[in-house]
Structures are given as C-alpha cells and as structure tokens.
Design an enzyme around this catalytic site. Structure first.
Site, mmCIF file in Angstrom:
data_model
loop_
_atom_site.group_PDB
_atom_site.id
_atom_site.type_symbol
_atom_site.label_atom_id
_atom_site.label_comp_id
_atom_site.label_asym_id
_atom_site.label_seq_id
_atom_site.Cartn_x
_atom_site.Cartn_y
_atom_site.Cartn_z
ATOM 1 N N TYR A 184 0.626 -0.643 0.123
ATOM 2 C CA TYR A 184 -0.070 0.244 -0.212
ATOM 3 C C TYR A 184 1.339 1.473 0.172
ATOM 4 O O TYR A 184 0.610 2.326 -0.678
ATOM 5 C CB TYR A 184 -0.683 -0.024 1.015
ATOM 6 N N PHE B 68 -8.376 20.275 -24.290
ATOM 7 C CA PHE B 68 -8.551 19.333 -24.034
ATOM 8 C C PHE B 68 -10.059 18.931 -23.045
ATOM 9 O O PHE B 68 -9.959 19.643 -22.937
ATOM 10 C CB PHE B 68 -7.943 18.372 -23.848
ATOM 11 N N THR B 69 -11.053 18.220 -23.427
ATOM 12 C CA THR B 69 -12.453 18.609 -23.063
ATOM 13 C C THR B 69 -12.504 18.082 -21.892
ATOM 14 O O THR B 69 -13.135 18.712 -20.919
ATOM 15 C CB THR B 69 -12.901 16.820 -23.685
ATOM 16 N N ASP C 181 0.552 19.760 -20.623
ATOM 17 C CA ASP C 181 0.114 18.676 -20.937
ATOM 18 C C ASP C 181 0.561 17.609 -22.059
ATOM 19 O O ASP C 181 0.375 17.579 -23.109
ATOM 20 C CB ASP C 181 -1.216 18.571 -21.995
ATOM 21 N N LYS D 67 -2.034 7.347 -22.666
ATOM 22 C CA LYS D 67 -1.060 6.806 -24.204
ATOM 23 C C LYS D 67 0.628 7.693 -23.127
ATOM 24 O O LYS D 67 1.590 6.651 -23.782
ATOM 25 C CB LYS D 67 -1.589 9.205 -23.950
ATOM 26 N N ARG E 99 -15.650 14.330 -32.816
ATOM 27 C CA ARG E 99 -15.238 15.219 -32.504
ATOM 28 C C ARG E 99 -15.045 16.662 -33.127
ATOM 29 O O ARG E 99 -15.179 16.988 -33.655
ATOM 30 C CB ARG E 99 -13.320 15.387 -32.336
ATOM 31 N N PHE F 132 -21.104 13.530 -24.641
ATOM 32 C CA PHE F 132 -20.280 13.162 -26.027
ATOM 33 C C PHE F 132 -20.141 11.330 -25.478
ATOM 34 O O PHE F 132 -20.261 10.973 -26.057
ATOM 35 C CB PHE F 132 -19.546 13.451 -26.358
HETATM 36 N N1 F0G Z 1 -5.341 16.109 -21.658
HETATM 37 C C1 F0G Z 1 -4.873 14.548 -23.325
HETATM 38 C C2 F0G Z 1 -4.396 15.548 -24.357
HETATM 39 C C3 F0G Z 1 -6.234 13.795 -23.454
HETATM 40 O O1 F0G Z 1 -5.817 13.393 -24.832
HETATM 41 C C4 F0G Z 1 -6.406 13.124 -22.443
HETATM 42 C C5 F0G Z 1 -7.513 12.085 -22.348
HETATM 43 C C6 F0G Z 1 -5.977 13.973 -21.583
HETATM 44 C C7 F0G Z 1 -5.870 14.883 -20.953
HETATM 45 C C8 F0G Z 1 -6.879 13.027 -19.942
HETATM 46 O O2 F0G Z 1 -6.457 11.819 -20.259
HETATM 47 O O3 F0G Z 1 -7.778 9.825 -20.134
HETATM 48 O O4 F0G Z 1 -6.489 9.961 -19.041
HETATM 49 O O5 F0G Z 1 -8.181 11.041 -17.630
HETATM 50 N N2 F0G Z 1 -7.578 11.371 -24.108
HETATM 51 C C9 F0G Z 1 -8.345 10.075 -24.360
HETATM 52 C C10 F0G Z 1 -8.857 10.650 -25.963
HETATM 53 C C11 F0G Z 1 -9.569 10.303 -23.550
HETATM 54 O O6 F0G Z 1 -9.138 9.308 -26.425
HETATM 55 O O7 F0G Z 1 -8.183 11.355 -26.906
HETATM 56 P P1 F0G Z 1 -7.405 10.789 -18.918
#
Ligand code: F0G
Length: 481
Positions: free
Chosen positions: A80, A132-133, A222, A265, A388, A454
């Site tokens: 842990y 980013f979303t 990021d 990623k 998108r 979405f």
């Molecule tokens: N920043 C970027 C540029 C991303 O592409 C993503 C995730 C995140 C932050 C958030 O990271 O998913 O680990 O919480 N992108 C995914 C996509 C969801 O499908 O492009 P996460």
C-alpha cells in the site's frame, strides 16, 4: 530511424516489432451492426466491444504493450505504501522529465482535477494552445475559464504547417495585458488532440516559456500525447534532427514548469502523474492525492501498471517505437487523399482525422455531421471512430446548440495494434462511403446529458438513411461482410 524505401521509391512505415500475443476479433454482419448502432444511440462510445471489428475510438489505455512491459508487471511489489514499483516508476519519469517531484494519479483527468483545484480560483483565465474536453471541464468546475490562442493555421483542416499545435505568442502577450492577475498559469498541450493530434515546436515551447517567466506565471505542459510530438520535433524541426529522443524530451521538460500526463497514452499503460519543482504547489497537491486518488506511492494505479508504465516511458525514448503511430497515420491519410476523401493535413499523431464537414456538406452543424459519419462508418465497416464535433461541444449560455467550428471523425491509431491489411480495409470502406456520401443523413438528440454529453448522450436519425445505406452496401458488396 532509418527510412525503408520500396522498389518503386515509395516509403513504407515498416513495423519494428513482431506480434507475440493476439486477441481474436470478429466482423459481425451488417444487419447486426445497424442494430448495434441504434442500441448505442448513434454514439460510438456506447457500443459493446463485441460488436466492433477495428476499435479506432481512442489510443487511451489500448496501446499494445511490449514483452518487457509484460515481464516487468510480474515483478510488481504489492504494498500500500512505499512500493518498489512506485520508486521504479518515479525514477523512469524523472529521467525523462527531470523535475524534483513526481506525484502519481489514476489517469490524466485526475491530474487536471488536482491541478485545477490547487491553482484555479473563481474568475481565473487559462491561456492555452487548445483545450482538451476534460481539461476545460475541470478548469470550469473550479470557476475558471480557458482562452484558446492557437496559431492562425490551427483550425485550417488543410494545411502544410508542420506545427499547427503551436501557440500564438503575440496573442499570449496580449492575454497578459488583458487579464494579467487573473492568469494562474499557461497551458500547452503536446500533440494537440482536438485539432487532429498536431504538434507544438520546441521553439514555440521556449518562446511561450520566456513570456511566462516575464510575468512570473508557470507554464504547464499536458504531455499525454508527447510521444508523437517528440517524433515530430525530431523529424520536422531541423535543429533537433540529430538529437536523441531523450535529449529532446529533456529539453522540452526544461522549458516548462509543471508537466502532467495520461499514462494511458504516454507510457503505454493505465495511469498518470504530475511532475514539478515548486515546493509549495507540491505540498498542496500531495495533500489531495490520498483524498482523491490513493496513497502517494500509487495514486490509484495498480502496482502492475506502474511497472508497465516505468518500462513504457523508457521505451518511448526510441524512434522505432514512436514512429509507428505517425507512420501508419500518414499512410492512411495519404491513401484516403488519393481516393478524394477529405482528411486533416498534415497527418498528425494520435489518429487519422476525417473532415466530416467537407465529407458531408449537406448536413448542418445542428444535425451532427461528425456523429452521422461515425455512425455510417461503423455500420458499413465495423470500424469504431470518435465524434469530435458539435456533439463533443457544450450548449451556449442561451441554451442554443454549441455548433463546433470543425467537425471531425477521429480514427485513432492505438500504437502497435493494427496490421497494414486492417488499415487497408478501413481505407477501402471509407473510400466507398465517400462515394456514397449522399445517402448519409443527420441526427438529433434523443437523450442529452448536461456534462461531457458525448460520452453518454444518445442520438437518433432524422429519417431512414441508415436502412438505405445498408441496402446500398449489400447491393455493392453482395456476400461480403
Ligand atoms: N489530456 C489529453 C491531451 C488527452 O488526450 C487526454 C485523454 C487527457 C488529457 C485525459 O487523460 O483519459 O487519462 O483521463 N484523451 C483520451 C482520448 C480520452 O481518447 O483522446 P485520461
């Protein structure tokens, strides 16, 4: 990375890996695909994997792992607090990002949540190359907002600009004049996701950093899509062509103050983390990790994933590895262009992006051209892409539809996952769909969630265009799936 040229002079994105473990997949009959997309409310997020042939929804958490990553997972230290796996991950992250502190989190948006909580207050404005979303949602959740200041080429879908992700430095200077005290930090997104996986130049990172320093404001990177961006810096920015990937990565890191990443990623695993030097900000973040993520030596990640990410990050510093995604994406984009299909250029990282606005000019923004195209593509091929466009937007303050300036269908290229014949199949079906694009019609809301709609929202077709599409497919392909 050495170029592989074919007899006819063309370049081949040749895989520098071989397949050791495979997963069986199936291409279901078109009747089932039609049924499945209807059940999913024309939202490809809502499809079951069992109904999908090629899953190009995302590269997140679905990149192929290496044998070395799998082997490392067996060595995971279950504990842990104080797990050896954490310290191995920390060492790997520090080697590439060279910051004093590393804090683990369960994925990228968790980092965004924590960073926003600590750094954003009501009324703040965060200038960035593009949102980013999840980033925007977390900043807004804390009462702040974003200011997008990409360069003039960023939103041009057809371009030859090598670094469409770069931030406009003059606009940044203006932003400091306009908003001064209200800017808590500036954010750069490597491999800028929503404009088609487009990179930032290292020159631009340096210039952005210089402006931030002048104003005493930290620059945040990021780094979720940094692997693709590193490839593009090495191949498109002359100054760095002879530098190793690690050297380039270190130089990127030295020119930013806070780095966070989704290891779904960056690192080919499932997790995330934050790196920084600032003692005070570190202390504040560290207090929140056990509350929201897990103890500070795992942050919500399994010990196995931490081992895999540690090795994955190390392997990311290899051109053979990071060239595979962009190589396949460029191949796909080039072949689609030959067939007349509108795609985002130059080909970036992350995936091949179809320009749904030009593909379906007869469908207006309020009728979701990108969602319609993603739905149609799934029906005729079993290929799952991601909308998108307007569906990924939010409604305007007055309640009207927030029509997106660009409508894209992203066909993500999870790294080292697909074979060339699978990519050729996708290209063939997209080209067929383009020839038959007039059949495709629009969609309207059936169920519309309030936040990040979405992910779970459902749409329905405006008429029977999907049935007509199936009919035409069966006419042309007869007994073929
Ligand atoms: N920043 C970027 C540029 C991303 O592409 C993503 C995730 C995140 C932050 C958030 O990271 O998913 O680990 O919480 N992108 C995914 C996509 C969801 O499908 O492009 P996460």
């Amino acid at each position: 990375m050495n170029k592989i040229r074919m007899t006819n002079g063309s370049e081949l994105p040749l895989e520098m890996h071989k397949v050791k473990i495979v997963q069986k997949i199936a291409l279901k009959p078109i009747e089932r695909r039609l049924e499945a997309i209807k059940e999913a409310g024309n939202n490809t997020f809502m499809l079951n994997n069992r109904d999908i042939f090629l899953d190009m929804l995302t590269d997140s958490g679905v990149n192929a792992m290496s044998d070395r990553q799998q082997a490392a997972m067996l060595l995971a230290d279950d504990s842990y607090a104080g797990s050896e796996s954490f310290y191995r991950l920390e060492a790997s992250v520090k080697k590439v990002f060279e910051k004093k502190y590393f804090l683990p989190a369960h994925q990228g948006r968790a980092c965004e949540h924590l960073l926003s909580r600590v750094l954003i207050k009501q009324g703040d404005i965060v200038p960035m190359n593009f949102h980013f979303t999840t980033t925007r949602a977390h900043i807004r959740l804390q009462g702040g907002d974003i200011l997008e200041i990409p360069n003039d080429e960023a939103l041009k879908l057809k371009s030859v600009h090598p670094f469409k992700g770069s931030l406009d430095i003059d606009k940044l200077k203006q932003a400091f004049k306009d908003h001064g005290e209200r800017i808590p930090f500036v954010r750069l997104e490597a491999g800028t996701n929503l404009i088609g996986g487009q990179p930032i130049s290292l020159q631009n990172i340096k210039e952005t950093h210089a402006v931030c320093k002048q104003h005493g404001v930290p620059l945040m990177l990021d780094a979720s899509l940094l692997q693709d961006n590193l490839f593009f810096i090495k191949t498109r920015e002359a100054e760095y062509k002879d530098k190793s990937v690690l050297e380039i990565c270190n130089e990127v890191a030295r020119n930013v103050d806070i780095i966070y990443f989704s290891a779904r990623k960056f690192g080919n695993g499932r997790g995330g983390g934050i790196c920084l030097n600032d003692d005070a900000v570190y202390e504040k973040l560290r207090e929140l990790i056990p509350l929201f993520e897990g103890y500070v030596t795992y942050g919500g990640m399994s010990v196995k994933e931490m081992e895999a990410i540690a090795v994955g990050i190390e392997e990311t510093m290899d051109m053979d590895m990071i060239s595979q995604g962009p190589g396949f994406i460029k191949y796909m984009a080039d072949e689609l262009i030959k067939a007349g299909v509108p795609v985002v250029t130059p080909a970036g990282g992350l995936g091949c992006h179809l320009d749904a606005g030009s593909f379906l000019p007869h469908i207006k923004g309020e009728e979701f051209p990108a969602a319609s195209l993603a739905s149609a593509l799934y029906i005729i091929s079993g290929v799952r892409g991601m909308e998108r466009g307007t569906m990924s937007e939010e409604r305007n303050a007055d309640g009207s539809e927030g029509v997106s300036a660009i409508e894209l269908v992203r066909l993500a290229m999870p790294r080292r996952v697909f074979t060339m014949s699978q990519i050729n199949f996708a290209i063939d079906r997209i080209a067929w769909l383009f020839k038959n694009r007039d059949i495709i019609g629009g969609l309207r809301w059936k169920e519309e969630p309030k936040i990040l709609r979405f992910f779970n929202g459902k749409l329905e077709p405006l008429n029977d265009w999907q049935e007509r599409l199936v009919q035409k497919f069966k006419q042309d392909f007869e007994d073929s799936l």
